[in-house]
Structures are given as C-alpha cells and as structure tokens.
Design a protein around this motif. Sequence first.
Motif, mmCIF file in Angstrom:
data_model
loop_
_atom_site.group_PDB
_atom_site.id
_atom_site.type_symbol
_atom_site.label_atom_id
_atom_site.label_comp_id
_atom_site.label_asym_id
_atom_site.label_seq_id
_atom_site.Cartn_x
_atom_site.Cartn_y
_atom_site.Cartn_z
ATOM 1 N N SER A 4 0.821 -1.202 0.000
ATOM 2 C CA SER A 4 0.000 0.000 0.000
ATOM 3 C C SER A 4 0.859 1.258 0.000
ATOM 4 N N ARG A 5 2.126 1.150 0.385
ATOM 5 C CA ARG A 5 2.998 2.314 0.431
ATOM 6 C C ARG A 5 4.057 2.276 -0.652
ATOM 7 N N GLY A 6 4.322 1.128 -1.229
ATOM 8 C CA GLY A 6 5.489 0.984 -2.069
ATOM 9 C C GLY A 6 5.305 1.274 -3.530
ATOM 10 N N GLY A 7 4.122 1.612 -3.982
ATOM 11 C CA GLY A 7 3.931 1.953 -5.372
ATOM 12 C C GLY A 7 4.358 0.844 -6.309
ATOM 13 N N GLY A 8 3.921 -0.375 -6.033
ATOM 14 C CA GLY A 8 4.235 -1.471 -6.938
ATOM 15 C C GLY A 8 5.290 -2.424 -6.426
ATOM 16 N N VAL A 9 5.735 -2.283 -5.194
ATOM 17 C CA VAL A 9 6.698 -3.208 -4.618
ATOM 18 C C VAL A 9 5.980 -4.509 -4.297
ATOM 19 N N PRO A 10 6.512 -5.662 -4.723
ATOM 20 C CA PRO A 10 5.841 -6.933 -4.422
ATOM 21 C C PRO A 10 5.651 -7.120 -2.930
ATOM 22 N N ALA A 11 4.550 -7.738 -2.564
ATOM 23 C CA ALA A 11 4.245 -7.972 -1.158
ATOM 24 C C ALA A 11 5.262 -8.925 -0.550
ATOM 25 N N LEU A 12 5.484 -8.780 0.736
ATOM 26 C CA LEU A 12 6.490 -9.541 1.455
ATOM 27 C C LEU A 12 6.264 -11.040 1.372
ATOM 28 N N GLN A 13 5.023 -11.495 1.485
ATOM 29 C CA GLN A 13 4.780 -12.922 1.571
ATOM 30 C C GLN A 13 5.179 -13.668 0.306
ATOM 31 N N GLU A 14 5.377 -12.971 -0.804
ATOM 32 C CA GLU A 14 5.789 -13.637 -2.029
ATOM 33 C C GLU A 14 7.242 -14.077 -1.978
ATOM 34 N N VAL A 68 10.349 -3.022 6.640
ATOM 35 C CA VAL A 68 10.977 -3.111 5.328
ATOM 36 C C VAL A 68 10.478 -1.909 4.533
ATOM 37 N N ARG A 69 11.387 -1.129 4.027
ATOM 38 C CA ARG A 69 11.000 0.053 3.258
ATOM 39 C C ARG A 69 10.151 -0.369 2.062
ATOM 40 N N GLY A 70 8.983 0.261 1.943
ATOM 41 C CA GLY A 70 8.111 0.002 0.807
ATOM 42 C C GLY A 70 7.207 -1.202 0.954
ATOM 43 N N VAL A 71 7.243 -1.873 2.118
ATOM 44 C CA VAL A 71 6.404 -3.044 2.338
ATOM 45 C C VAL A 71 5.556 -2.821 3.580
ATOM 46 N N ASP A 72 4.269 -3.035 3.460
ATOM 47 C CA ASP A 72 3.349 -2.933 4.592
ATOM 48 C C ASP A 72 3.355 -4.277 5.316
#
Length: 149
Positions: A7-17, A95-99
Amino acid sequence: MDDGRSSRGGGVPALQEKALIRPGVLDDAARAAYAAAYTASRDTSGGLGSMDAGLSGAALFEVVLAGEIVCRYALRIEQCTNGAELIIVAAAGGVRGVDLVASVLPHVETQGPGAERITLRTRRRGLVRKLLKQGWALDAYCMGKRLKK
C-alpha cells in the motif's frame, strides 16, 4: 492475502511472495529488536511491565527476506472460559516500501490452532487504522493513571 502490492510501495511486491517465516530465538539481536516494542512511547503497561515478562512463555517468530531478518513477533495463546485467544505480545521490524501489517498479519492469524480471536494492545494510532481496515474491531478503551505513593 493481498493483491501482491504494498500500500505504500507503489508497486513493490508484497512480502509474503518472497519471505520465510520461521521460529525465532531470543538472542541479543532479537532482544534489541523487541526492545523497540517496549519503549516508553509504545509501552502498554504504564511502565509496570518489562520485555522479559511480556515475552515469557510466548512463541517467537522471525520474518526473513533475502537472508535478513526484517521482522520479529511473539505470540501467546490464552485459554479463556469460552474459547482460546491468540495474543500478539510484541512485534518489531520493518521493510522500506512493504506494509508488514498487510503482508504478515494474514499468516499470523493462522498460527493459533484452535484460537477463536486474535488480539493485541497498542498505542500506535496508525496501526489501529490499518487493523480496522482489515476487519479488526476496537473492543475497549484501556485507561491508566499513576497512583501517588
């Protein structure tokens, strides 16, 4: 879990991936990380509790991304009269860019076998807003006042 985007990273893949969640240990690095959850600005015990007391009997977990521990959390299951409650005792990391709330919390919710509820205490209003969006409810207000000795 979520749509694969932060939600904050503008297209950063989610952590769980990409991340691994594994059992944690309470070594010096973990103590330093958990200490962030027990600072005066985040302490929910009014200064009466301690990190050691809070973590006592809790199951510890680490979130590992690209070989680095990026988050740690501690869980306890409490047996109540009408069912079991999964309690998030402490959590720290980022983690920067990851919710992390959106990415890790769905997994945490599966870690309480037999639990009917999940709860936590926080002083962080931003976290409360995130949790409300994920279906959590504000159950009560917890008020505190120091008594004169």
